[in-house]
Write a protein that holds these residues in place. Structure first.
Motif, PDB file in Angstrom:
ATOM      1  N   GLY A  95      44.167  62.794  42.803  1.00  0.00           N
ATOM      2  CA  GLY A  95      45.154  62.758  43.873  1.00  0.00           C
ATOM      3  C   GLY A  95      45.905  61.450  43.995  1.00  0.00           C
ATOM      4  N   ALA A  96      45.697  60.527  43.057  1.00  0.00           N
ATOM      5  CA  ALA A  96      46.296  59.190  43.145  1.00  0.00           C
ATOM      6  C   ALA A  96      47.776  59.190  42.780  1.00  0.00           C
ATOM      7  N   ILE A  97      48.514  58.265  43.420  1.00  0.00           N
ATOM      8  CA  ILE A  97      49.927  58.048  43.108  1.00  0.00           C
ATOM      9  C   ILE A  97      50.183  56.546  43.079  1.00  0.00           C
ATOM     10  N   GLY A  98      51.103  56.147  42.222  1.00  0.00           N
ATOM     11  CA  GLY A  98      51.479  54.747  42.117  1.00  0.00           C
ATOM     12  C   GLY A  98      52.784  54.611  41.352  1.00  0.00           C
ATOM     13  N   TYR A  99      53.133  53.395  41.017  1.00  0.00           N
ATOM     14  CA  TYR A  99      54.396  53.133  40.325  1.00  0.00           C
ATOM     15  C   TYR A  99      54.189  52.028  39.292  1.00  0.00           C
ATOM     16  N   VAL A 100      54.902  52.133  38.209  1.00  0.00           N
ATOM     17  CA  VAL A 100      54.914  51.098  37.183  1.00  0.00           C
ATOM     18  C   VAL A 100      56.357  50.902  36.754  1.00  0.00           C
ATOM     19  N   GLU A 101      56.615  49.756  36.171  1.00  0.00           N
ATOM     20  CA  GLU A 101      57.977  49.462  35.745  1.00  0.00           C
ATOM     21  C   GLU A 101      58.310  50.138  34.424  1.00  0.00           C
ATOM     22  N   ASN A 102      57.353  50.108  33.510  1.00  0.00           N
ATOM     23  CA  ASN A 102      57.607  50.606  32.169  1.00  0.00           C
ATOM     24  C   ASN A 102      56.756  51.849  31.902  1.00  0.00           C
ATOM     25  N   LYS A 103      57.405  52.951  31.574  1.00  0.00           N
ATOM     26  CA  LYS A 103      56.699  54.207  31.308  1.00  0.00           C
ATOM     27  C   LYS A 103      56.155  54.274  29.890  1.00  0.00           C
TER      28      LYS A 103
END
Length: 116
Positions: A95-103
């Motif tokens: 269920g985790a969500i997050g963000y990164v700059e580079n996919k």
């Protein structure tokens, strides 16, 4: 945006992301709890995410999270110190969500689309 492979959502709108990151939406559509992960407020990736995706300043998010915490109505997102740590947490927490700059080179997580 990246999510744990257990999350069935393939895209989110900006308003949905704002609800998730302001801790007003705490469950996915299937009822799974959302585990929100963030980088420190001073981190350049967090600042770009806040301004460009959520269209909020980082200090506005901090105020929302502090109000929830100090009023006892909710919890802050889970803070991690680096994008590598964030990737590991997203991959391991259902269920985790997050963000990164580079996919590029992102394994064991699912990249989801953000719709305006």
């Amino acid at each position: 945006m990246i999510v744990n492979p257990t999350v069935e959502t393939t895209s989110l709108s900006t308003s949905q992301l704002r609800r998730i990151y302001s801790m007003r939406q705490v469950r996915w559509s299937d009822g799974t709890a959302i585990a929100v992960f963030v980088l420190p407020s001073q981190h350049p990736v967090h600042q770009r995410f806040s301004k460009d995706v959520l269209r909020l300043f980082p200090y506005q998010l901090d105020r929302i999270w502090n109000k929830l915490t100090f009023s006892g109505l909710g919890l802050r997102p889970i803070l991690v110190n680096s994008e590598q740590e964030l990737l590991k947490k997203i991959a391991s927490v259902p269920g985790a969500i997050g963000y990164v700059e580079n996919k590029e080179g992102v394994d064991n997580v699912v990249v989801i689309k953000v719709n305006d």
